[in-house]
Design an enzyme around this catalytic site. Sequence first.
Site, PDB file in Angstrom:
ATOM      1  N   CYS A  37       0.816  -1.218   0.000  1.00 57.00           N
ATOM      2  CA  CYS A  37       0.000   0.000   0.000  1.00 57.00           C
ATOM      3  C   CYS A  37       0.854   1.274   0.000  1.00 57.00           C
ATOM      4  CB  CYS A  37      -0.939   0.000   1.193  1.00 57.00           C
ATOM      5  SG  CYS A  37      -0.140  -0.262   2.787  1.00 57.00           S
ATOM      6  N   HIS A  77      -2.967   6.354   4.917  1.00 50.19           N
ATOM      7  CA  HIS A  77      -1.541   6.507   5.203  1.00 50.19           C
ATOM      8  C   HIS A  77      -1.037   7.840   4.651  1.00 50.19           C
ATOM      9  CE1 HIS A  77      -1.588   2.502   6.566  1.00 50.19           C
ATOM     10  NE2 HIS A  77      -0.933   1.882   5.606  1.00 50.19           N
TER      11      HIS A  77
END
Length: 337
Positions: A128, A241
């Site tokens: 990711c 994130h």
Amino acid sequence: MNIAIVGASGAVGQEFLRVLDEQNFPFDNLTLFGSRRSAGRQYTFRGKQYTVRELVHGDDFKDIDIAFVSAGGNTSIEFAGTITRHGTLMIDNSSAFRMEADVPLVVPEVNGADAFNAPRHIISNPNCTTIQMVVALKAIHDLSPIKRVHVATYQAASGAGAAAMDELVSQHGQLARGEKPTVEKFAFQLAYNVIPHIDIFTDNDYTKEEMKMNRETKKIMHAPNLEVSATCVRVPVMRAHSEALWLETERPVTVGEAREALARAHGVVLVDDPAAREYPMPLDVAGKDPVYVGRIRRDLTCDNGLSMWLVGDQIKKGAALNAVQIAQYLLANGWTR
């Protein structure tokens, strides 16, 4: 078009269902697979009820064209042969095959064409943190090749799964009541803390998560000489994130050039007006598709350097959405089973 989701009851599996609906992905039949524990669960999708089937070795994938797999690396390794035996394309969200030479590692905005070179009928979804970073790097790399990147990540609790999110919520409640917080999913208490430790440490004292960013970026961007040094940090954020980047290009790239390139880059939203307090934050980005970029400025330590800040939803673009976009790219460019 017959599709399947393997790991349908997990956080990413559930996100697959939402993304397939949001993207209006075309299919005729959908099959959900899971572990013995999740077999029998029922989910409603586009007005129809689906029951999760237990993933077993057999011919269940014979008539399935594309399987979106997010059930962990061990499951991917064990069942890859079963899934692909009859020609099903396996788009795998685990790290099991990412660095294998005969398995493409794909972010459609960066190297979509690589998806057509999948001799084992397996395409890997990158990590990711790597996905959202290379989407932003591609815009700059096209202006001038990037020589090196330093990156610090600020990774949400959801990157460790639904139980980790529950633990963060629980810790806040326990601390508010004066109780000792439960610590099970992380190395230390995450509430009111940051932990510079994601995944296990390797022999060079970088973690596996940090080395994934190094190796995967080179493969995706076809840039074996591009150096990446990462520090990955878990922060008490629920979802999305964040990353701080420092990059060096072969020639000087001005802040204006970088902003223009990022503003027109596919999959990127530019949010860069510090005077107006406009910059990406995970609270605003959670649940959204693009990678958001801001705080673009000259690196004061490097003549050819730029600094920037980016935020992306790691369950969407960092997992389910990127996998679905791989399938969309293939279908839009003439792929057939």
